[in-house]
Design a protein around this motif. Sequence first.
Motif, PDB file in Angstrom:
ATOM      1  N   MET A 131       0.839  -1.186   0.000  1.00 11.04           N
ATOM      2  CA  MET A 131       0.000   0.000   0.000  1.00 11.04           C
ATOM      3  C   MET A 131       0.883   1.247   0.000  1.00 11.04           C
ATOM      4  O   MET A 131       1.871   1.319   0.719  1.00 11.04           O
ATOM      5  N   ASN A 132       0.508   2.211  -0.780  1.00 12.33           N
ATOM      6  CA  ASN A 132       1.243   3.459  -0.881  1.00 12.33           C
ATOM      7  C   ASN A 132       1.165   4.208   0.451  1.00 12.33           C
ATOM      8  O   ASN A 132       0.086   4.421   0.996  1.00 12.33           O
ATOM      9  N   ARG A 133       2.311   4.640   0.947  1.00  9.97           N
ATOM     10  CA  ARG A 133       2.356   5.311   2.253  1.00  9.97           C
ATOM     11  C   ARG A 133       1.616   6.647   2.251  1.00  9.97           C
ATOM     12  O   ARG A 133       1.228   7.160   3.307  1.00  9.97           O
ATOM     13  N   LEU A 134       1.407   7.239   1.094  1.00 15.75           N
ATOM     14  CA  LEU A 134       0.729   8.532   1.018  1.00 15.75           C
ATOM     15  C   LEU A 134      -0.791   8.409   1.132  1.00 15.75           C
ATOM     16  O   LEU A 134      -1.472   9.398   1.393  1.00 15.75           O
ATOM     17  N   LEU A 135      -1.327   7.216   0.936  1.00 15.85           N
ATOM     18  CA  LEU A 135      -2.778   7.036   1.000  1.00 15.85           C
ATOM     19  C   LEU A 135      -3.359   7.393   2.363  1.00 15.85           C
ATOM     20  O   LEU A 135      -4.519   7.793   2.459  1.00 15.85           O
ATOM     21  N   LYS A 136      -2.553   7.284   3.411  1.00  5.82           N
ATOM     22  CA  LYS A 136      -3.076   7.590   4.748  1.00  5.82           C
ATOM     23  C   LYS A 136      -3.526   9.046   4.850  1.00  5.82           C
ATOM     24  O   LYS A 136      -4.405   9.372   5.641  1.00  5.82           O
ATOM     25  N   TRP A 137      -2.947   9.941   4.042  1.00  2.00           N
ATOM     26  CA  TRP A 137      -3.298  11.357   4.084  1.00  2.00           C
ATOM     27  C   TRP A 137      -4.579  11.643   3.304  1.00  2.00           C
ATOM     28  O   TRP A 137      -5.074  12.770   3.332  1.00  2.00           O
ATOM     29  N   ASP A 141      -3.570   4.072  -7.304  1.00  5.30           N
ATOM     30  CA  ASP A 141      -2.477   3.338  -6.667  1.00  5.30           C
ATOM     31  C   ASP A 141      -2.481   1.883  -7.124  1.00  5.30           C
ATOM     32  O   ASP A 141      -1.421   1.298  -7.370  1.00  5.30           O
ATOM     33  N   ALA A 142      -3.671   1.308  -7.260  1.00  4.68           N
ATOM     34  CA  ALA A 142      -3.781  -0.084  -7.703  1.00  4.68           C
ATOM     35  C   ALA A 142      -3.439  -0.245  -9.184  1.00  4.68           C
ATOM     36  O   ALA A 142      -2.859  -1.259  -9.587  1.00  4.68           O
ATOM     37  N   ASP A 143      -3.764   0.755  -9.987  1.00  6.09           N
ATOM     38  CA  ASP A 143      -3.615   0.641 -11.441  1.00  6.09           C
ATOM     39  C   ASP A 143      -2.234   1.024 -11.975  1.00  6.09           C
ATOM     40  O   ASP A 143      -1.844   0.563 -13.048  1.00  6.09           O
ATOM     41  N   LEU A 144      -1.528   1.906 -11.277  1.00  7.05           N
ATOM     42  CA  LEU A 144      -0.271   2.442 -11.795  1.00  7.05           C
ATOM     43  C   LEU A 144       0.938   1.879 -11.064  1.00  7.05           C
ATOM     44  O   LEU A 144       0.893   1.670  -9.852  1.00  7.05           O
ATOM     45  N   ALA A 145       2.011   1.682 -11.817  1.00 10.40           N
ATOM     46  CA  ALA A 145       3.268   1.249 -11.212  1.00 10.40           C
ATOM     47  C   ALA A 145       3.860   2.394 -10.401  1.00 10.40           C
ATOM     48  O   ALA A 145       3.627   3.575 -10.698  1.00 10.40           O
ATOM     49  N   GLY A 146       4.623   2.052  -9.394  1.00 12.45           N
ATOM     50  CA  GLY A 146       5.271   3.057  -8.564  1.00 12.45           C
ATOM     51  C   GLY A 146       6.313   3.836  -9.345  1.00 12.45           C
ATOM     52  O   GLY A 146       6.795   3.404 -10.385  1.00 12.45           O
ATOM     53  N   LYS A 196       4.092   9.011 -10.118  1.00 13.32           N
ATOM     54  CA  LYS A 196       2.957   8.564  -9.315  1.00 13.32           C
ATOM     55  C   LYS A 196       3.007   9.226  -7.936  1.00 13.32           C
ATOM     56  O   LYS A 196       1.981   9.698  -7.431  1.00 13.32           O
ATOM     57  N   THR A 197       4.184   9.280  -7.348  1.00 17.75           N
ATOM     58  CA  THR A 197       4.330   9.930  -6.046  1.00 17.75           C
ATOM     59  C   THR A 197       3.951  11.402  -6.141  1.00 17.75           C
ATOM     60  O   THR A 197       3.229  11.927  -5.291  1.00 17.75           O
ATOM     61  N   ALA A 198       4.410  12.078  -7.177  1.00 18.81           N
ATOM     62  CA  ALA A 198       4.075  13.492  -7.365  1.00 18.81           C
ATOM     63  C   ALA A 198       2.565  13.664  -7.527  1.00 18.81           C
ATOM     64  O   ALA A 198       1.972  14.592  -6.955  1.00 18.81           O
ATOM     65  N   GLY A 199       1.945  12.783  -8.285  1.00 17.22           N
ATOM     66  CA  GLY A 199       0.498  12.852  -8.464  1.00 17.22           C
ATOM     67  C   GLY A 199      -0.253  12.653  -7.164  1.00 17.22           C
ATOM     68  O   GLY A 199      -1.232  13.350  -6.878  1.00 17.22           O
ATOM     69  N   MET A 200       0.197  11.712  -6.347  1.00 16.74           N
ATOM     70  CA  MET A 200      -0.436  11.476  -5.045  1.00 16.74           C
ATOM     71  C   MET A 200      -0.279  12.704  -4.157  1.00 16.74           C
ATOM     72  O   MET A 200      -1.225  13.111  -3.472  1.00 16.74           O
ATOM     73  N   ARG A 201       0.888  13.306  -4.173  1.00 21.61           N
ATOM     74  CA  ARG A 201       1.096  14.516  -3.360  1.00 21.61           C
ATOM     75  C   ARG A 201       0.175  15.644  -3.820  1.00 21.61           C
ATOM     76  O   ARG A 201      -0.363  16.399  -3.007  1.00 21.61           O
ATOM     77  N   LYS A 202      -0.037  15.749  -5.110  1.00 24.07           N
ATOM     78  CA  LYS A 202      -0.936  16.783  -5.621  1.00 24.07           C
ATOM     79  C   LYS A 202      -2.393  16.488  -5.248  1.00 24.07           C
ATOM     80  O   LYS A 202      -3.166  17.418  -4.978  1.00 24.07           O
ATOM     81  N   LEU A 203      -2.763  15.213  -5.214  1.00 26.30           N
ATOM     82  CA  LEU A 203      -4.103  14.870  -4.742  1.00 26.30           C
ATOM     83  C   LEU A 203      -4.274  15.261  -3.275  1.00 26.30           C
ATOM     84  O   LEU A 203      -5.342  15.735  -2.868  1.00 26.30           O
TER      85      LEU A 203
END
Length: 66
Positions: free
Chosen positions: A1-7, A32-37, A41-48
């Motif tokens: 699980m991506n560590r950023l999902l907790k936020w 997170d499930a569909d895309l490779a790390g 992807k990390t930048a996109g999660m941070r922007k979300l």
Amino acid sequence: MNRLLKWLRHDHLPPHLQAVVQPIDQLAQQLDADLAGGPEKTAGMRKLIEAKDCFVRARIEQDEEV
């Protein structure tokens, strides 16, 4: 699980804020499930996370105007 999902979790928030955050949480989990790390992807999660924070503040401001 991506560590950023907790936020992006929404279940701990009051119901009126859950309604704002839930779609973003669901989108983040799906991506997170569909895309490779990787750095994009990390930048996109941070922007979300940034977007979620903005939308929550917008809802809080809206509630204060009433």
